[in-house]
Design a protein around this motif. Structure first.
Motif, mmCIF file in Angstrom:
data_model
loop_
_atom_site.group_PDB
_atom_site.id
_atom_site.type_symbol
_atom_site.label_atom_id
_atom_site.label_comp_id
_atom_site.label_asym_id
_atom_site.label_seq_id
_atom_site.Cartn_x
_atom_site.Cartn_y
_atom_site.Cartn_z
ATOM 1 N N VAL A 81 88.101 -21.160 42.127
ATOM 2 C CA VAL A 81 89.062 -21.086 41.031
ATOM 3 C C VAL A 81 88.432 -21.612 39.745
ATOM 4 C CG1 VAL A 81 91.301 -21.902 40.201
ATOM 5 C CG2 VAL A 81 90.996 -21.345 42.619
ATOM 6 N N ARG A 82 88.707 -20.931 38.631
ATOM 7 C CA ARG A 82 88.218 -21.383 37.314
ATOM 8 C C ARG A 82 89.205 -22.406 36.750
ATOM 9 N NH1 ARG A 82 88.489 -17.330 33.515
ATOM 10 N NH2 ARG A 82 87.014 -18.433 32.219
ATOM 11 N N TYR A 83 89.084 -23.632 37.212
ATOM 12 C CA TYR A 83 90.018 -24.662 36.800
ATOM 13 C C TYR A 83 89.859 -25.009 35.325
ATOM 14 C CZ TYR A 83 91.596 -25.625 41.537
ATOM 15 O OH TYR A 83 92.157 -25.537 42.780
ATOM 16 N N GLU A 84 90.975 -25.362 34.709
ATOM 17 C CA GLU A 84 90.987 -25.802 33.314
ATOM 18 C C GLU A 84 90.940 -27.322 33.298
ATOM 19 O OE1 GLU A 84 91.183 -25.440 29.108
ATOM 20 O OE2 GLU A 84 90.737 -24.000 30.705
ATOM 21 N N THR A 85 89.839 -27.863 32.803
ATOM 22 C CA THR A 85 89.642 -29.310 32.829
ATOM 23 C C THR A 85 89.848 -29.925 31.448
ATOM 24 O OG1 THR A 85 87.261 -29.034 32.459
ATOM 25 C CG2 THR A 85 88.010 -29.101 34.747
ATOM 26 N N SER A 105 91.582 -34.372 39.953
ATOM 27 C CA SER A 105 90.466 -33.540 40.391
ATOM 28 C C SER A 105 90.425 -32.356 39.429
ATOM 29 C CB SER A 105 90.642 -33.085 41.846
ATOM 30 O OG SER A 105 91.831 -32.351 42.007
ATOM 31 N N PRO A 106 89.329 -31.589 39.400
ATOM 32 C CA PRO A 106 89.223 -30.523 38.391
ATOM 33 C C PRO A 106 90.447 -29.599 38.350
ATOM 34 C CG PRO A 106 87.132 -30.790 39.507
ATOM 35 C CD PRO A 106 88.108 -31.673 40.227
ATOM 36 N N GLY A 107 91.150 -29.601 37.222
ATOM 37 C CA GLY A 107 92.287 -28.720 37.017
ATOM 38 C C GLY A 107 93.587 -29.192 37.630
ATOM 39 N N ILE A 108 93.568 -30.309 38.361
ATOM 40 C CA ILE A 108 94.773 -30.844 38.998
ATOM 41 C C ILE A 108 95.152 -32.145 38.284
ATOM 42 C CG2 ILE A 108 95.872 -31.591 41.132
ATOM 43 C CD1 ILE A 108 94.954 -28.659 41.127
#
Length: 433
Positions: A81-85, A105-108
């Motif tokens: 997944v391309r997480y939004e950080t 965590s990345p994007g969470i």
């Protein structure tokens, strides 16, 4: 929810192969900029989470989970997944209280403190991405309260005519407008490896390139961890919604949340399911209904031009089609059920294990991988030490009748003798026999 969005996007990119569907997306580079927001605030006292990512053009971000006995087991949870950080996330209620979220965590993003949505208050989600763009939701509130009064399993037949077990719920309306309901479930099931024995292979000092012959030490030792009984787990992956009649004054009776075919191995021994009921609003129901329709076979290919899927989130710069998702505020009720296969099919054989567990044999060793000179094809199976090194097999017993292309050991594919291939060997805290 992400997989539904990805499916819609990929269909739009295949316009040369199918009839064009207008999703309101101008170009591929614009597709990849779309922010996906997944956030549901409940009346549970807990640390709530918000997931942020960007659209991708992959059809499915999941790794193929079909077991192959000839290749090493892959991590099927590997995340693409391309997480939004590095975003700033907060929720503000109508009393002026702001709840801040930090990136766990990345994007969470997880709330700094535990809190619960309260009936009578409205809530707004705000997000500022690392590039300075701001997104906000409309004000949302809990519509009403309803509890799952009963959860039960019964033998039934699916729409396709398959025999199996249905998981049903009844509910009781408590207060407010309870008209739109959404259900999710978390199922856990016991797995017993059919070819488990207390011993297994242990390979050390293996050098497949040693000359003139391969060097290794292969022992048959007692297993060092629990590998006979495990517990598998699945989360619901479909949108399950219901509407109550008479403006929510009538209770729902015998609504089927889950159907399990009688040949599904997950109910072979002991099975448990926790069903969650969410009381949502009409805008939430409409959003998930559209999302569900987009995912159904054939709907994307129909004459209907669905347009861009609209949620309750928007960009503060007024730009259309830059965000997809829904910020929901709901009340929650949960209930758990256990049953055994024998409770419904006492005199029938258990469902088949999900893999053919034939006993196998092969030469214990092999020629050095670094031998020089021409060599013909090897007609025999991959050697035992190669397969043990790749963690592909489980020991069963000695082979007393060695022949051509055979060896001193009988073994099975790893999945047949080691239940940890399919689940966890740690018994869940809620488990009851």
């Amino acid at each position: 929810m992400k997989k539904f969005f990805l499916f819609i996007t990929c269909i739009s990119l295949l316009a040369s192969c199918i009839e064009e569907v207008d999703l309101g997306i101008e170009a591929d580079d614009e597709v990849l900029k779309i922010l996906i927001i997944e956030a549901t605030l409940t009346n549970e006292l807990k640390n709530h989470t918000v997931a942020l990512s960007r659209m991708d053009t992959l059809v499915d971000l999941g790794i193929d989970s079909v077991y192959n006995p000839y290749t090493p087991i892959r991590d099927i949870n590997r995340d693409l997944v391309r997480y939004e950080t590095n975003a700033t996330v907060s929720i503000e209620n109508s009393n002026g209280t702001t709840y801040s979220f930090n990136e766990s965590s990345p994007g969470i993003y997880e709330s700094d403190i535990q809190f619960a949505a309260e009936m009578g208050n409205s809530y707004q989600l705000s997000i500022v991405t690392s590039d300075g763009k701001k997104y906000t939701s409309t004000d949302m509130e809990i519509e009403g309260l309803a509890s799952i009064s009963n959860i039960y399993a019964e033998k039934t037949t699916s729409e396709s005519g398959a025999e199996g077990i249905g998981i049903f719920v009844d509910n009781t309306v408590e207060t407010g407008n309870v008209q739109n309901l959404r259900y999710t479930y978390d199922e856990t099931y016991k797995i017993i490896a059919p070819n488990w024995v207390p011993n297994d292979f242990k390979l050390t000092n293996y050098d497949p390139c040693a000359l003139p012959v391969v060097t290794y030490d292969l022992e048959i030792i007692e297993r060092e961890e629990e590998q006979q009984i495990c517990y598998g787990n699945n989360l619901s992956n479909s949108i399950i919604q219901a509407r109550q009649s008479n403006l929510g004054k009538d209770n729902i009776k015998k609504f089927m949340v889950r159907f399990i075919d009688k040949q599904n191995f997950i109910i072979s021994h002991r099975y448990s399911i926790e069903v969650t009921q969410l009381v949502s609003g009409s805008t939430s129901y409409s959003f998930y209904d559209q999302l569900n329709n987009f995912s159904q076979t054939g709907s994307i290919f129909s004459q209907v031009q669905p347009g861009f899927l609209e949620g309750n989130l928007s960009s503060d710069d007024g730009r259309q089609g830059s965000v997809i998702g829904f910020f929901d505020v709901v009340s929650v009720s949960k209930n758990r059920l256990f049953f055994n296969y024998s409770d419904f099919y006492a005199d029938e054989e258990l469902p088949p294990y999900p893999f053919n567990c034939s006993e196998l044999t092969a030469p214990e060793s092999h020629d050095s991988f670094c031998l020089s000179g021409p060599r013909g094809p090897n007609p025999c199976p991959q050697s035992v030490i190669q397969q043990v090194d790749l963690n592909l097999i489980s020991y069963v017993k000695p082979n007393v009748n060695e022949g051509r292309c055979q060896g001193p050991h009988i073994f099975v594919p790893k999945i047949c003798g080691d239940c940890t291939v399919l689940g966890s060997n740690v018994e869940p805290a809620f488990w009851v026999e």
